[in-house]
Design a protein around this motif. Structure first.
Motif, PDB file in Angstrom:
ATOM      1  N   LEU A  32       6.991   9.231  13.430  1.00  0.00           N
ATOM      2  CA  LEU A  32       7.150  10.028  12.213  1.00  0.00           C
ATOM      3  C   LEU A  32       5.836  10.408  11.536  1.00  0.00           C
ATOM      4  CD1 LEU A  32      10.133   8.094  10.562  1.00  0.00           C
ATOM      5  CD2 LEU A  32      10.221  10.243  11.835  1.00  0.00           C
ATOM      6  N   LEU A  33       4.709   9.827  11.976  1.00  0.00           N
ATOM      7  CA  LEU A  33       3.443  10.047  11.275  1.00  0.00           C
ATOM      8  C   LEU A  33       3.027  11.514  11.281  1.00  0.00           C
ATOM      9  CD1 LEU A  33       1.094   8.811   9.770  1.00  0.00           C
ATOM     10  CD2 LEU A  33      -0.058   8.437  11.978  1.00  0.00           C
ATOM     11  N   ALA A  34       3.088  12.153  12.433  1.00  0.00           N
ATOM     12  CA  ALA A  34       2.663  13.553  12.517  1.00  0.00           C
ATOM     13  C   ALA A  34       3.527  14.464  11.655  1.00  0.00           C
ATOM     14  CB  ALA A  34       2.672  14.010  13.975  1.00  0.00           C
ATOM     15  N   PRO A  35       4.873  14.383  11.756  1.00  0.00           N
ATOM     16  CA  PRO A  35       5.694  15.216  10.860  1.00  0.00           C
ATOM     17  C   PRO A  35       5.454  14.909   9.385  1.00  0.00           C
ATOM     18  CG  PRO A  35       7.021  14.328  12.644  1.00  0.00           C
ATOM     19  CD  PRO A  35       5.701  13.658  12.724  1.00  0.00           C
TER      20      PRO A  35
ATOM     21  N   LEU B 281       2.610  13.791   7.950  1.00  0.00           N
ATOM     22  CA  LEU B 281       1.349  14.375   7.500  1.00  0.00           C
ATOM     23  C   LEU B 281       1.459  15.889   7.363  1.00  0.00           C
ATOM     24  CD1 LEU B 281      -1.218  12.295   9.601  1.00  0.00           C
ATOM     25  CD2 LEU B 281      -0.628  12.040   7.177  1.00  0.00           C
ATOM     26  N   PHE B 282       2.148  16.532   8.278  1.00  0.00           N
ATOM     27  CA  PHE B 282       2.311  17.983   8.206  1.00  0.00           C
ATOM     28  C   PHE B 282       3.134  18.380   6.974  1.00  0.00           C
ATOM     29  CE2 PHE B 282       4.813  21.799   9.166  1.00  0.00           C
ATOM     30  CZ  PHE B 282       3.795  22.718   9.375  1.00  0.00           C
ATOM     31  N   SER B 283       4.226  17.694   6.769  1.00  0.00           N
ATOM     32  CA  SER B 283       5.100  18.042   5.643  1.00  0.00           C
ATOM     33  C   SER B 283       4.428  17.771   4.309  1.00  0.00           C
ATOM     34  CB  SER B 283       6.419  17.266   5.735  1.00  0.00           C
ATOM     35  OG  SER B 283       6.173  15.864   5.679  1.00  0.00           O
ATOM     36  N   ILE B 284       3.665  16.680   4.224  1.00  0.00           N
ATOM     37  CA  ILE B 284       2.998  16.386   2.949  1.00  0.00           C
ATOM     38  C   ILE B 284       1.890  17.397   2.673  1.00  0.00           C
ATOM     39  CG2 ILE B 284       1.210  14.792   3.782  1.00  0.00           C
ATOM     40  CD1 ILE B 284       1.778  13.070   1.352  1.00  0.00           C
ATOM     41  N   ALA B 285       1.207  17.874   3.727  1.00  0.00           N
ATOM     42  CA  ALA B 285       0.155  18.877   3.528  1.00  0.00           C
ATOM     43  C   ALA B 285       0.749  20.190   3.032  1.00  0.00           C
ATOM     44  CB  ALA B 285      -0.616  19.091   4.834  1.00  0.00           C
ATOM     45  N   VAL B 286       1.836  20.629   3.673  1.00  0.00           N
ATOM     46  CA  VAL B 286       2.484  21.884   3.268  1.00  0.00           C
ATOM     47  C   VAL B 286       3.050  21.759   1.859  1.00  0.00           C
ATOM     48  CG1 VAL B 286       4.376  23.452   3.756  1.00  0.00           C
ATOM     49  CG2 VAL B 286       2.993  22.553   5.635  1.00  0.00           C
ATOM     50  N   SER B 287       3.726  20.648   1.603  1.00  0.00           N
ATOM     51  CA  SER B 287       4.332  20.437   0.277  1.00  0.00           C
ATOM     52  C   SER B 287       3.262  20.349  -0.802  1.00  0.00           C
ATOM     53  CB  SER B 287       5.177  19.157   0.282  1.00  0.00           C
ATOM     54  OG  SER B 287       6.196  19.230   1.253  1.00  0.00           O
TER      55      SER B 287
END
Length: 464
Positions: free
Chosen positions: A151-154, A156-162
């Motif tokens: 789950l780490l990659a999703p 980090l991606f979701s937190i960056a976009v959010s």
């Protein structure tokens, strides 16, 4: 303030996002364990229905092994009969947690590290009481590290976009919140509060109405205060003009008569006495002027020492009218006094001042052969006193200022009539001192009526 709002939004977002993700992870983690445990539980029940000979074949073990599932057959005494990963296991398994649960409850499950396989496993065991065996299935379980790596990659991606979305939205919202305050500041800076009342736009935030309303009210009060100061400044200027004129006139007369006597131009003693009488008269006028100024000053600052006494007001009124008789006769006025005898408890100087100033004004601003009606009576606890004349009257625009100190209505006529405009102001302050009422009605070229009511009646006449 703008930065503070943006920072607050971002920090709140990060905390909320991390907490939400943590709760989601825990929920998924528990759901995954529950699903795997149920799968193993269903599988182990199927295995129980197979013949023991089948279990000894490698076919079933290889099938489970291909799915990365470990199957172990254990006797009631803890001896391992079969394991598809190890050919021979000498170690007794009676103390394994899942085995103890299965023997005690029929089924057992746990997550632990396997000493045999040197790896963590999810174990499910089922006890078959007929043949005294325990069927145990296990699948590798790496716990948090396995889930986090997935789950780490999703995450980090979701937190960056959010984070970027929240940053943009927070800046926009901060601008919307701060903009009204900038607008209020610009309006305050661009408004001349000495001449204008602050006026604000309608904003989308009801909480700002309290601020803008308070600023508007304060601005209105400030404007009224400045206007009042300006009016008082004009009144003071008028007073100094009138007072200087009133003081200058007697001083000029006194100086003229004094120089005349000093030069010995006049030798006749009768003429000298006349000059001295004029000097005394002008001195009395100056003294009266100064006394009026001191009286109004003390009344306004409430510093006057008041001595109360019982006063028979009809006798006092008669004496005042008698004092003003020369002025009355000079104007050929008809004065009618309707007075009732009664006693009041007040300051003699105050009551005498009311009588003298109102009647004196009615004489000075009357017409030749005019009329003055004076009424003095009592009404329950109040003394009622009114003076009505047939004089020049007061214009409507001047009536609101007539009781202001130093104010005189007819500037041209006032130059020929002695006075400083303090009389009615003194009357007003005396009336307010006793918490009474004063009322004026007037019409130009018809006359003026002033009425005073004071709550100072004594019900019974005192013996002394």
């Amino acid at each position: 303030m703008h930065k503070k709002i943006v920072h607050s939004f971002l920090i709140t977002f990060l905390i909320t996002f991390i907490l939400g993700f943590g709760l989601l992870y825990v929920s998924l983690y528990k759901a995954s364990i529950s699903q795997d445990r149920q799968y193993l539980m269903n599988t182990v029940k199927l295995v129980k229905n197979l013949e023991i000979d089948d279990l000894n074949t490698t076919r079933l073990g290889d099938t489970f092994k291909s799915e990365d599932i470990r199957i172990t057959i254990i006797k009631r005494n803890g001896k391992v009969l079969y394991d598809n990963y190890k050919n021979r296991i000498r170690e007794k398994h009676l103390q394994r947690e899942e085995v103890k649960q299965a023997i005690a409850q029929g089924t057992g499950t746990c997550i632990r590290h396997s000493d045999t396989m040197q790896r963590s496993y999810l174990y499910v065991a089922d006890y078959e009481e007929d043949n005294q065996t325990i069927v145990r299935l296990a699948m590798p379980f790496d716990g948090l590290s396995q889930s986090i790596s997935i789950l780490l990659a999703p995450f980090l991606f979701s937190i960056a976009v959010s984070f970027m979305v929240v940053f943009v939205l927070s800046k926009k919202m901060a601008n919307e919140i701060v903009e009204p305050f900038k607008d209020i500041t610009n309006i305050i800076n661009s408004t001349d509060i000495s001449k204008e009342v602050l006026s604000f736009h309608k904003y989308n935030y009801p909480e700002l109405y309290g601020i803008t309303d308070a600023l508007t009210n304060m601005s209105e009060e400030n404007k009224k205060y400045l206007e009042r100061l300006e009016k008082e400044k004009k009144v003071r200027q008028e007073f100094f003009s009138n007072a200087s004129h009133e003081l200058k006139t007697p001083l000029t007369s006194i100086r003229g008569y004094t120089e005349l006597i000093r030069s010995h131009t006049i030798q006749d003693s009768a003429q000298i006495d006349t000059c001295l009488d004029c000097v005394l008269k002008e001195s009395d006028h100056m003294t009266q002027l100064i006394n009026d100024i001191l009286t109004i000053s003390k009344l306004e600052t409430e510093e006057m020492q008041v001595t109360y006494s019982h006063i028979q007001v009809k006798k006092l009124l008669d004496s005042v009218v008698e004092t003003l008789k020369p002025q009355i006769e000079a104007m050929h006025l008809n004065v009618y006094v309707n007075a009732t005898e009664f006693t009041v408890f007040a300051s003699l100087d105050h009551i005498k001042g009311i009588f003298y100033n109102l009647i004196s004004n009615a004489i000075k601003y009357n017409k030749q052969n005019g009329r003055i009606d004076v009424v003095l009576k009592k009404n329950q606890k109040n003394m009622y006193f009114s003076v009505e004349d047939t004089g020049v009257g007061i214009a409507q625009e001047d009536q609101s200022r007539i009781f202001q100190r130093f104010y005189r209505v007819d500037k041209q006529r006032s130059k020929t009539i002695p006075g400083t405009g303090l009389g009615l102001s003194i009357v007003k302050h005396v009336v307010y001192y006793y918490q009474g009422k004063i009322h004026l009605t007037s019409k130009e070229d018809v006359g003026t009526k002033i009425t005073v009511e004071l709550p100072i009646i004594v019900k019974e006449n005192p013996e002394n």
